[in-house]
Design a protein around this motif. Structure first.
Motif, PDB file in Angstrom:
ATOM      1  N   ASP A 109     -27.211   3.682 -16.308  1.00 62.65           N
ATOM      2  CA  ASP A 109     -27.294   2.664 -15.258  1.00 62.65           C
ATOM      3  C   ASP A 109     -25.970   1.911 -15.214  1.00 62.65           C
ATOM      4  N   THR A 110     -25.080   2.311 -14.333  1.00 62.68           N
ATOM      5  CA  THR A 110     -23.757   1.688 -14.285  1.00 62.68           C
ATOM      6  C   THR A 110     -23.792   0.305 -13.640  1.00 62.68           C
ATOM      7  N   ASP A 111     -24.904  -0.045 -12.991  1.00 62.21           N
ATOM      8  CA  ASP A 111     -25.041  -1.414 -12.485  1.00 62.21           C
ATOM      9  C   ASP A 111     -25.362  -2.381 -13.625  1.00 62.21           C
ATOM     10  N   GLU A 112     -26.083  -1.885 -14.609  1.00 63.17           N
ATOM     11  CA  GLU A 112     -26.392  -2.703 -15.789  1.00 63.17           C
ATOM     12  C   GLU A 112     -25.223  -2.685 -16.774  1.00 63.17           C
ATOM     13  N   VAL A 113     -24.684  -1.496 -17.018  1.00 65.78           N
ATOM     14  CA  VAL A 113     -23.615  -1.334 -18.004  1.00 65.78           C
ATOM     15  C   VAL A 113     -22.282  -1.358 -17.262  1.00 65.78           C
ATOM     16  N   MET A 150      -6.584   3.213 -18.217  1.00 69.25           N
ATOM     17  CA  MET A 150      -7.499   4.138 -18.882  1.00 69.25           C
ATOM     18  C   MET A 150      -8.925   3.599 -18.859  1.00 69.25           C
ATOM     19  N   ARG A 151      -9.077   2.305 -19.058  1.00 67.98           N
ATOM     20  CA  ARG A 151     -10.399   1.683 -19.002  1.00 67.98           C
ATOM     21  C   ARG A 151     -11.018   1.852 -17.610  1.00 67.98           C
ATOM     22  N   MET A 152     -10.216   1.628 -16.583  1.00 68.14           N
ATOM     23  CA  MET A 152     -10.706   1.752 -15.209  1.00 68.14           C
ATOM     24  C   MET A 152     -11.097   3.193 -14.904  1.00 68.14           C
ATOM     25  N   LYS A 153     -10.293   4.132 -15.396  1.00 66.33           N
ATOM     26  CA  LYS A 153     -10.625   5.543 -15.183  1.00 66.33           C
ATOM     27  C   LYS A 153     -11.918   5.924 -15.889  1.00 66.33           C
ATOM     28  N   ALA A 154     -12.136   5.360 -17.082  1.00 63.56           N
ATOM     29  CA  ALA A 154     -13.363   5.660 -17.820  1.00 63.56           C
ATOM     30  C   ALA A 154     -14.590   5.244 -17.021  1.00 63.56           C
ATOM     31  N   ARG A 189     -19.186   6.481 -13.194  1.00 61.10           N
ATOM     32  CA  ARG A 189     -19.820   6.169 -11.902  1.00 61.10           C
ATOM     33  C   ARG A 189     -19.855   7.398 -10.999  1.00 61.10           C
ATOM     34  N   ASP A 190     -18.801   8.181 -11.021  1.00 59.86           N
ATOM     35  CA  ASP A 190     -18.719   9.336 -10.124  1.00 59.86           C
ATOM     36  C   ASP A 190     -19.552  10.517 -10.605  1.00 59.86           C
ATOM     37  N   ASN A 191     -19.772  10.621 -11.909  1.00 53.48           N
ATOM     38  CA  ASN A 191     -20.402  11.830 -12.448  1.00 53.48           C
ATOM     39  C   ASN A 191     -21.698  11.610 -13.214  1.00 53.48           C
ATOM     40  N   TYR A 192     -21.928  10.395 -13.719  1.00 51.13           N
ATOM     41  CA  TYR A 192     -23.073  10.180 -14.596  1.00 51.13           C
ATOM     42  C   TYR A 192     -23.896   8.947 -14.230  1.00 51.13           C
ATOM     43  N   ASP A 193     -23.727   8.434 -13.039  1.00 48.22           N
ATOM     44  CA  ASP A 193     -24.545   7.315 -12.581  1.00 48.22           C
ATOM     45  C   ASP A 193     -25.975   7.806 -12.374  1.00 48.22           C
TER      46      ASP A 193
END
Length: 298
Positions: free
Chosen positions: A76-80, A261-265, A270-274
């Motif tokens: 859950d990228t909205d939570e994490v 690097m943090r932003m890319k992570a 978000r793009d692949n595992y949301d």
């Protein structure tokens, strides 16, 4: 539909990977293969299988891989997510923020499969080079995977004992298992997150750390090569303690250099595992395409 998380083998996976620990022997190999028995029976009967990562699918026999789709459960990228004002309180009352140097390590249990021994052996050099760094370790003292420690001890006590005299224990904090909210706050204030693993099942904590915008230093092992690429993290050889120490020190000493690097992570996750936007829709598409009969209720 069959969940195909991992297929055990005596070579190229967790067993036999670490020369520090004895091989299982013939009886152990037989027992290891027996772990696959129910999975094999289910694979012959299922319509399709689902595996979380490409490498985890590759552990299954080739004759079955065509039946297995790669779809992760997702996070859950909205939570994490990053939170620059997050705070984390240590048991001693000290409050840490993103302005502090914080090295994080997270595992269900502190054990060799997740590289706990390698991480602990890297701490003397790291702490000597970074006198203000705090190390925060989350995980229980039991065994989730692999062999048990010698009777009467734990992996935690064994590997802490190795380095106890060479580290400032006031700066190394073992928290055990913690509730989810403080766990997420810890990821949000992390300066560098270390994730190590044998060739084994990928931990959700790695994807959550990336989703939180952590600067990740990880072991160059499968299935990390499916995840860490194109500048979204750093890989080091699993057994190379000097290389791990160097990378962690580098991130701590030049935090601004690793902002991208943090932003890319986070973008990668978000793009692949949301879970809501990527993984669940893919799973529903798999069902809707007729692999399984779907029941539509009122």
């Amino acid at each position: 539909m069959l969940y195909c998380e991992f297929y055990y083998g005596a070579e190229g996976r967790d067993v036999g990977f670490d020369p520090e620990f004895p091989m299982t022997g013939l009886d152990g190999n037989v027992a290891l293969h027996l772990k696959n028995a129910t999975t094999l029976l289910a694979l012959t009967e299922c319509d399709t299988g689902v595996s979380p990562t490409p490498w985890q699918r590759s552990t299954f026999p080739r004759e079955f891989q065509s039946k297995i789709e790669v779809i992760h459960e997702g996070v859950d990228t909205d939570e994490v997510k990053p939170n620059p004002v997050a705070r984390f309180q240590l048991p001693n009352g000290t409050t840490l923020s993103a302005d502090d140097e914080v090295i994080t390590y997270v595992s269900r249990n502190l054990e060799p499969v997740r590289g706990f021994h390698v991480f602990m052996r890297s701490l003397p050099r790291i702490l000597a080079a970074r006198p203000n760094a705090q190390v925060v370790i989350v995980g229980g003292s039991g065994t989730s995977y692999g062999a048990n420690p010698p009777e009467g001890s734990s992996w935690k006590s064994m590997f802490l004992g190795e380095v106890r005299s060479d580290i400032d224990l006031r700066r190394v904090h073992f928290l055990g298992r913690i509730p989810r909210e403080p766990y997420l706050e810890l990821l949000q204030i992390s300066s560098v997150h270390v994730y190590l693993t044998y060739p084994f099942v990928l931990s959700w904590s790695l994807l959550e750390a990336m989703s939180a915008g952590c600067a990740v230093v990880a072991s160059d092992t499968a299935p990390l090569r499916d995840i860490i690429s194109d500048g979204n993290g750093l890989l080091t050889p699993f057994f190379d303690i000097d290389a791990l120490s160097h990378q962690v020190i580098s991130v701590l000493s030049r935090p601004k250099a690793f902002k991208k690097m943090r932003m890319k992570a986070r973008s990668f996750v978000r793009d692949n595992y949301d879970a809501k936007r990527v993984c669940l829709p893919r799973m529903l598409t798999l069902v809707d395409e007729g692999v399984l009969p779907r029941t539509h209720g009122g």
